[in-house]
Design a protein around this motif. Structure first.
Motif, mmCIF file in Angstrom:
data_model
loop_
_atom_site.group_PDB
_atom_site.id
_atom_site.type_symbol
_atom_site.label_atom_id
_atom_site.label_comp_id
_atom_site.label_asym_id
_atom_site.label_seq_id
_atom_site.Cartn_x
_atom_site.Cartn_y
_atom_site.Cartn_z
ATOM 1 N N VAL A 238 28.396 41.265 33.820
ATOM 2 C CA VAL A 238 28.213 41.631 35.224
ATOM 3 C C VAL A 238 29.536 42.086 35.828
ATOM 4 C CG1 VAL A 238 27.372 40.863 37.471
ATOM 5 C CG2 VAL A 238 26.393 39.887 35.397
ATOM 6 N N ASP A 239 29.490 43.211 36.535
ATOM 7 C CA ASP A 239 30.603 43.657 37.381
ATOM 8 C C ASP A 239 30.170 43.459 38.826
ATOM 9 O OD1 ASP A 239 31.682 44.501 34.979
ATOM 10 O OD2 ASP A 239 31.135 46.603 35.288
ATOM 11 N N ALA A 240 31.017 42.814 39.623
ATOM 12 C CA ALA A 240 30.679 42.549 41.027
ATOM 13 C C ALA A 240 31.546 43.402 41.945
ATOM 14 C CB ALA A 240 30.881 41.069 41.340
ATOM 15 N N ASN A 241 30.891 44.186 42.804
ATOM 16 C CA ASN A 241 31.593 44.973 43.819
ATOM 17 C C ASN A 241 31.583 44.181 45.126
ATOM 18 O OD1 ASN A 241 32.105 47.547 42.348
ATOM 19 N ND2 ASN A 241 29.885 47.501 42.144
ATOM 20 N N VAL A 242 32.766 43.831 45.603
ATOM 21 C CA VAL A 242 32.886 42.922 46.741
ATOM 22 C C VAL A 242 33.682 43.575 47.858
ATOM 23 C CG1 VAL A 242 33.686 40.637 47.486
ATOM 24 C CG2 VAL A 242 32.820 40.948 45.166
ATOM 25 N N PRO A 250 31.219 49.758 59.655
ATOM 26 C CA PRO A 250 31.164 50.283 58.278
ATOM 27 C C PRO A 250 31.679 49.248 57.276
ATOM 28 C CG PRO A 250 32.121 51.905 59.774
ATOM 29 C CD PRO A 250 31.990 50.638 60.554
ATOM 30 N N LEU A 251 31.224 49.382 56.032
ATOM 31 C CA LEU A 251 31.660 48.464 54.986
ATOM 32 C C LEU A 251 33.152 48.624 54.729
ATOM 33 C CD1 LEU A 251 28.759 48.744 52.380
ATOM 34 C CD2 LEU A 251 29.008 47.134 54.271
ATOM 35 N N GLY A 252 33.785 47.523 54.324
ATOM 36 C CA GLY A 252 35.217 47.552 54.054
ATOM 37 C C GLY A 252 35.533 48.125 52.687
ATOM 38 N N VAL A 253 36.826 48.161 52.372
ATOM 39 C CA VAL A 253 37.280 48.627 51.062
ATOM 40 C C VAL A 253 36.819 47.612 50.008
ATOM 41 C CG1 VAL A 253 39.297 49.144 49.628
ATOM 42 C CG2 VAL A 253 39.273 49.779 52.053
ATOM 43 N N ARG A 254 36.262 48.100 48.923
ATOM 44 C CA ARG A 254 35.719 47.189 47.922
ATOM 45 C C ARG A 254 36.647 47.047 46.726
ATOM 46 N NH1 ARG A 254 32.967 49.731 43.476
ATOM 47 N NH2 ARG A 254 32.780 51.980 43.762
ATOM 48 N N THR A 255 36.541 45.897 46.092
ATOM 49 C CA THR A 255 37.171 45.687 44.792
ATOM 50 C C THR A 255 36.061 45.388 43.789
ATOM 51 O OG1 THR A 255 37.489 43.345 45.294
ATOM 52 C CG2 THR A 255 39.339 44.807 45.702
ATOM 53 N N GLU A 256 36.338 45.676 42.543
ATOM 54 C CA GLU A 256 35.362 45.426 41.484
ATOM 55 C C GLU A 256 35.906 44.360 40.547
ATOM 56 O OE1 GLU A 256 32.556 47.956 38.390
ATOM 57 O OE2 GLU A 256 34.590 48.668 38.774
ATOM 58 N N VAL A 257 35.158 43.279 40.391
ATOM 59 C CA VAL A 257 35.537 42.225 39.447
ATOM 60 C C VAL A 257 34.739 42.461 38.169
ATOM 61 C CG1 VAL A 257 35.805 39.750 39.079
ATOM 62 C CG2 VAL A 257 35.867 40.668 41.410
ATOM 63 N N LYS A 258 35.433 42.748 37.067
ATOM 64 C CA LYS A 258 34.801 43.255 35.848
ATOM 65 C C LYS A 258 34.425 42.159 34.857
ATOM 66 C CE LYS A 258 34.771 47.130 34.483
ATOM 67 N NZ LYS A 258 33.723 48.170 34.464
ATOM 68 N N ASN A 259 33.349 42.452 34.104
ATOM 69 C CA ASN A 259 32.980 41.729 32.882
ATOM 70 C C ASN A 259 32.911 40.211 33.059
ATOM 71 O OD1 ASN A 259 32.686 44.056 31.335
ATOM 72 N ND2 ASN A 259 34.858 44.092 30.791
ATOM 73 N N ILE A 260 32.135 39.774 34.035
ATOM 74 C CA ILE A 260 31.928 38.338 34.238
ATOM 75 C C ILE A 260 30.787 37.918 33.315
ATOM 76 C CG2 ILE A 260 31.481 36.530 35.932
ATOM 77 C CD1 ILE A 260 32.335 38.583 38.096
ATOM 78 N N ASN A 261 31.031 36.901 32.478
ATOM 79 C CA ASN A 261 30.055 36.562 31.430
ATOM 80 C C ASN A 261 29.423 35.193 31.622
ATOM 81 O OD1 ASN A 261 32.215 34.967 30.834
ATOM 82 N ND2 ASN A 261 32.366 35.555 28.685
ATOM 83 N N SER A 262 29.313 34.734 32.870
ATOM 84 C CA SER A 262 28.677 33.449 33.155
ATOM 85 C C SER A 262 28.159 33.485 34.583
ATOM 86 C CB SER A 262 29.688 32.314 32.969
ATOM 87 O OG SER A 262 29.385 31.217 33.790
ATOM 88 N N VAL A 263 26.959 32.958 34.793
ATOM 89 C CA VAL A 263 26.388 32.917 36.141
ATOM 90 C C VAL A 263 27.259 32.061 37.058
ATOM 91 C CG1 VAL A 263 24.415 32.098 37.491
ATOM 92 C CG2 VAL A 263 24.024 33.367 35.383
ATOM 93 N N ARG A 264 27.753 30.961 36.539
ATOM 94 C CA ARG A 264 28.595 30.069 37.351
ATOM 95 C C ARG A 264 29.905 30.755 37.720
ATOM 96 N NH1 ARG A 264 32.140 25.885 35.761
ATOM 97 N NH2 ARG A 264 31.547 26.265 33.597
ATOM 98 N N PHE A 265 30.521 31.448 36.753
ATOM 99 C CA PHE A 265 31.764 32.167 37.037
ATOM 100 C C PHE A 265 31.526 33.305 38.027
ATOM 101 C CE2 PHE A 265 33.641 30.997 32.607
ATOM 102 C CZ PHE A 265 33.857 29.699 33.062
ATOM 103 N N LEU A 266 30.356 33.942 37.942
ATOM 104 C CA LEU A 266 30.024 35.022 38.869
ATOM 105 C C LEU A 266 30.057 34.517 40.306
ATOM 106 C CD1 LEU A 266 28.923 37.906 39.438
ATOM 107 C CD2 LEU A 266 26.632 36.952 39.180
ATOM 108 N N SER A 267 29.417 33.381 40.544
ATOM 109 C CA SER A 267 29.387 32.810 41.894
ATOM 110 C C SER A 267 30.790 32.478 42.380
ATOM 111 C CB SER A 267 28.514 31.550 41.885
ATOM 112 O OG SER A 267 28.486 30.955 43.163
ATOM 113 N N ARG A 268 31.585 31.865 41.500
ATOM 114 C CA ARG A 268 32.943 31.480 41.892
ATOM 115 C C ARG A 268 33.825 32.698 42.143
ATOM 116 N NH1 ARG A 268 35.144 27.819 37.280
ATOM 117 N NH2 ARG A 268 37.028 27.982 38.556
ATOM 118 N N ALA A 269 33.700 33.715 41.284
ATOM 119 C CA ALA A 269 34.533 34.915 41.423
ATOM 120 C C ALA A 269 34.244 35.641 42.738
ATOM 121 C CB ALA A 269 34.294 35.859 40.240
#
Length: 535
Positions: A238-242, A250-269
């Motif tokens: 999963v890549d998360a655009n935040v 308007p939406l703010g500037v986004r960052t992309e957090v790449k290659n998250i390989n755990s549901v728990r880590f996704l939530s924390r990231a």
């Protein structure tokens, strides 16, 4: 051997889709959504999910797909990008993408196109990835997921995230960095493996929502059989655009957090990144448009590189692949096309299994169990089938059986990191135990004791254990009268309290009787005797 799909060459037309971005609100409390403070910065989250297609061979070559095979042992000439090699599309991968799209209520593009996405990296031998940027195989879907909210987290709150598109593409190889020797080794086993990239609109607001959405998607893919979705093996990344913004702006500037390989880590990231954005802006700083990685040990995201734009990838039509054509039904097949080589949407739709959300609703309506119990059943592979098998073999009510399955069975499985299929207690064995309890042969405390012994001694039945250890219920009135009299005589203070109207103290005396009989006393008979002796 790779199945080949018949492709036609009709005149292609480029389609540009404009996507409107919905406003998102922060909702970390997971209560039904209310209007946000217009001055408060809230998170906005969109996801890109890369799901490895469950196929024996790669997307464009006949190389096998197998996890943890020896390095570079599953590499064809095409995977290594040797001159003169050409792609041959895997029919199974197309069928998997169509089935996934149907389950997510997408519109299937009967004609989709392949493109080259250029970037230079050692684990991408060709210098480009074959993907579907202009016209993907499916668009405009929805993923409905549920979260447990409310004070006791027993209220089911349904949310919907929009699927912008699903596209077929190749995976890259793996770069293995050896810091000790200051070198990087390349393993091309994964290069060319088929992926479905699911691009979701930014309509989530926090890490817990994103984690719930990905978990639901994981269950859907596993139910369909289109992706095994084992995140620890990289089958779902999963890549998360935040970004953050004030509601209405308007939406703010986004960052992309790449290659998250755990549901728990996704939530924390995601939650970390939202708070980082807010802190940067509150200090008067500027959020950088960049790609970041999540460090699970520190719980923080760290910069990787600046975010690439579309122009950096120099997209161009893939010259070696014609448009991909799928057909609605057999009647729409052109003359001369082999039906066995074509992908027919109607046939795939007819083969869709029961999806997780429908299964949860069915369990609640059919058996009268609580919604949170339906989540536990569906989330554990094979647990629904186990629960229903127990019900078929016992007269015990579903609401009583569910506690044994979700508490006793699942608790033991999780302690030992075992799957349901590895349980030493079969559904029929558990049903026999519950029948012995239901018929009054053993008490509830003894039933749990027998369950423990059944777990330790696979193959032994509940009846055998009860007989061997003499655990049957003591119902002899004379014997119970004697034990109760002994308890009453040795606890005058409690007896006095009961006679003065404090009936709750009777439970203490019942517990003492059960202790004397090692939990084997008939509780109904014991209560009646104690009430008689303390009246």
């Amino acid at each position: 051997m790779n199945k080949q799909i018949s492709l036609l060459y009709p005149k292609a037309s480029c389609v540009i889709r404009r996507i409107s971005t919905p406003r998102a609100r922060c909702d970390s409390e997971l209560q039904p959504r209310a209007k946000s403070d217009p001055q408060q910065l809230v998170g906005v989250v969109g996801l890109e999910v890369h799901a490895q297609i469950n196929s024996n061979t790669k997307l464009f070559s006949g190389s096998s797909v197998r996890f943890s095979a020896p390095p570079n042992s599953l590499v064809s000439p095409f995977d290594a990008s040797l001159p003169g090699t050409l792609p041959v599309l895997n029919k199974r991968c197309v069928e998997a993408a169509v089935m996934t799209a149907l389950a997510l209520n997408c519109t299937i593009n009967k004609k989709s196109l392949f493109d080259r996405k250029h970037y230079f990296y050692a684990d991408l031998p060709a210098g480009y990835q074959i993907t579907q940027q202009r016209r993907p195989i499916a668009v405009d879907g929805t993923l409905t997921y549920s979260i447990l909210g409310g004070k006791k987290r027993s209220q089911v709150i349904r949310r919907t995230s929009t699927i912008k598109q699903i596209q077929l593409e190749q995976d890259s190889g793996k770069s293995l960095h050896d810091d000790l020797r200051s070198q990087t080794l390349i393993d091309l086993n994964r290069a060319g493996v088929g992926l479905m990239e699911l691009v979701m609109e930014p309509d989530m607001s926090c890490g817990e929502e994103a984690a719930a959405a990905v978990r639901e998607l994981q269950l859907i893919l596993q139910a369909l059989g289109t992706c095994q979705a084992n995140m620890s093996e990289g089958q779902l990344r999963v890549d998360a655009n935040v970004s953050v913004h004030k509601p209405g702006e308007p939406l703010g500037v986004r960052t992309e957090v790449k290659n998250i390989n755990s549901v728990r880590f996704l939530s924390r990231a995601i939650d970390y990144e939202i708070q980082r954005h807010i802190q940067v802006l509150q200090r008067g700083g500027t959020v950088q448009n960049e790609t970041r990685a999540f460090d699970s040990k520190s719980g923080e995201t760290i910069p990787m590189r600046d975010k690439e734009g579309l122009q950096d990838y120099r997209f161009m039509p893939e010259p070696n692949l014609p448009p991909l054509i799928v057909y609605e039904d057999n009647a729409s097949l052109p003359t001369g096309i082999d039906a066995c080589q074509a992908v027919v949407v109607q046939e795939i739709r007819a083969g869709l299994p029961e999806l997780p959300s429908i299964k949860r609703d069915r369990l609640v309506q059919t058996y009268g169990i609580l919604p949170e119990h339906s989540f536990t059943l569906v989330n554990e592979d094979g647990l629904v089938e186990y629960f229903e098998a127990v019900l078929k073999a016992t007269t015990k009510e579903p609401r009583k059986v569910i506690g044994w399955v979700t508490n006793e069975l699942v608790g033991h499985l999780k302690q030992r990191d075992m799957s349901v299929s590895q349980s030493p207690i079969s559904p029929s064995a558990l049903a026999e135990l519950l029948e012995r309890q239901e018929s009054g042969h053993i008490s509830s405390s003894v039933a749990k004791q027998v369950f423990q012994e059944m777990w330790r001694s696979p193959g032994k039945t509940a009846s055998q254990i009860i007989q061997e250890q003499d655990l049957g219920l003591v119902s002899d009135a004379t014997q119970l009268h004697s034990i109760c009299q002994k308890v009453v005589d040795s606890h005058p203070v409690e007896v006095h309290a009961i006679r003065n109207g404090n009936k709750k103290v009777l439970n203490k005396l019942m517990g003492l009787v059960q202790k004397e009989t090692k939990g084997r006393a008939d509780p109904v008979l014991v209560r009646a005797i104690l009430q008689e002796k303390t009246s």
